[in-house]
Design an enzyme around this catalytic site. Sequence first.
Site, short mmCIF file in Angstrom:
data_model
loop_
_atom_site.label_atom_id
_atom_site.label_comp_id
_atom_site.label_asym_id
_atom_site.label_seq_id
_atom_site.Cartn_x
_atom_site.Cartn_y
_atom_site.Cartn_z
N ASP A 185 0.82 -1.20 0.00
CA ASP A 185 0.00 0.00 0.00
C ASP A 185 0.87 1.27 0.00
OD1 ASP A 185 -2.84 0.93 0.44
OD2 ASP A 185 -1.94 1.86 2.19
N GLU B 71 14.78 -15.34 0.68
CA GLU B 71 15.12 -16.42 1.61
C GLU B 71 14.07 -17.51 1.61
OE1 GLU B 71 15.77 -14.99 5.59
OE2 GLU B 71 16.80 -13.21 4.84
C1 GLC Z 1 -4.23 2.93 -0.61
C2 GLC Z 1 -5.47 2.08 -0.48
C3 GLC Z 1 -6.61 2.96 -0.11
C4 GLC Z 1 -6.30 3.61 1.21
C5 GLC Z 1 -4.99 4.37 1.15
C6 GLC Z 1 -4.49 4.71 2.52
O1 GLC Z 1 -4.27 3.79 -1.66
O2 GLC Z 1 -5.69 1.38 -1.66
O3 GLC Z 1 -7.82 2.27 -0.04
O4 GLC Z 1 -7.31 4.50 1.56
O5 GLC Z 1 -3.97 3.59 0.58
O6 GLC Z 1 -4.05 3.55 3.16
#
Ligand code: GLC
Length: 551
Positions: free
Chosen positions: A214, A265
């Site tokens: 993310d 690993e």
């Molecule tokens: C990413 C996720 C989204 C979230 C953001 C903050 O873009 O896909 O849904 O709100 O990160 O974590």
Amino acid sequence: MISGETTAGAQWWRSAVIYQIYPRSFADANGDGVGDLAGVTARLPALEALGVDAIWLSPFYVSPQKDAGYDVADYCDVDPLFGTLDDFDALRAAAHARGIRVIVDLVPNHSSDRHPWFQDALRAAPGGPERARYMFRDGRGPGGDLPPNNWQSLFGGPAWTRTFDADGTPGQWYLHLFDTSQPDFDWASEDVRAEFRRILRFWLDRGVDGFRVDVAHGLVKAEGLPDYTPDPHAGSMGGDEYGVPYWAQPGVHDIFRDWRSLLEEYDGDRALCAEAWLPSVEMTSLWVRPDEMSQAFNFAYLETPWDAGRLRAVIDESLRAYGAVGAPSTWVLSNHDVVRHTARLALTAENPQGHGIGPDSPGRPIPELGLRRARAATTVMLALPGSAYLYQGEELGLPEVVDLPAAARQDPTWARSYGERYGRDGCRVPLPWEADAPSYGFGATHAPPWLPQPEGWEPFARDSQERDPDSTLHLYRRLLGARRGARLGAGTLEWLSLGEDSVAFRNGKVTIVANLGRANVPLPAGRVIVASAPLSGAELPPDAAVWIAAE
Ligand code: GLC
């Protein structure tokens, strides 16, 4: 079974079709109105029948759910809303037994404000090691009353929130690129680096096949945190601009390299996929190298409007840029952050990512046109060499839910922008499984789903789609079956020229033609393998695409 020899063995992710599960909206086994891991396990046969290679699970970790789980309070446990670690193990084992790999979400840019580290940091004195794990800074101006810089949260409002010291006096500020409940980590902290290595190992030891990372490009912020004013027309994820001090800083490469060597690993080619909204394919490809990320979402492709020239250009650019770094391109049309492509491809007004569509949005799409284009777009996407990501519900032709009542909206974007942006709830509405069951079979009881499902979704329910041979579900199955049979994911693309308004290419023995114009396109000779819409004799009508076995 997943073993080294099945699914093309080495680097399975290069050509995989990966299906995104948004757990809270997939299937609700315990009947509390929110989907859960046991619900996913119970519905795996549907995904096996669809023919996907892997699933990616959006976060199911312990979280106050301020941003639907992208605000993590404990990275190594399951939120009771979704089940238990045993449920996760059962899901992982059941998926592997069906030959489906499992990718989980890693959220390293920020934690929840309920994470014990952040709570410790709030209690600790400025300058101490607890605060060094996050981005605490003194304010500017007299008394430090002004935020440390002018950055804005991607969900709207300032990106800084002021804290109070133990005696109640206003203290330092902390950075949150997203909601106030999502404080950004400081990746200069060795504690943070060590903790994420621990988290990676925790899930790798539990048998996951990889991670979707993310906000991967956001981990390191520019030295001195210089002021920055974004373009007001940029999407929520901020992918439209160059030179942003919180995106794509060079220090991010070191973190990815560290993770890559940790993954090496482990056996079985575990994958790392970057979620990085950056302005170009070129820029995104720089994070995808043999010793960094395995792949990155191709958001430039997702954001391409229904225009033949632009679609050809982005495909070309993607194959070139990723090819240059020895990586496969990925392809994606929908996810939990964007307007579903059944609506997006037929919008008639500008709609930056994250703004969403609601009752008062200009340019509302005509649903029939949107669905027709979406089916054609997917027919193109699944023929492209590389790896493709699908988002739950798109195989049902599910529409964006435009008319959600204001009181039901839960995306923090909606509240933080004071209703100026509808946000992302419209693509997150729980899935319909059975046309005639309560909540269309999403939940085991009559509990209302966490986002209301609209009336009239019977035709999109999986059982309705099963019964109709022309349904979107059958289209997806045929595409995925033929893609696998012809090994298109591992193939190469050769352009054909069938006029300005068409996208036409060969991949191995398959010819693909899409018509993005207004007039019929005469088709080359050959047996039709699959078509997104009925053909007009030997011609392809507008907003349709076809696969033909080359003669
Ligand atoms: C990413 C996720 C989204 C979230 C953001 C903050 O873009 O896909 O849904 O709100 O990160 O974590």
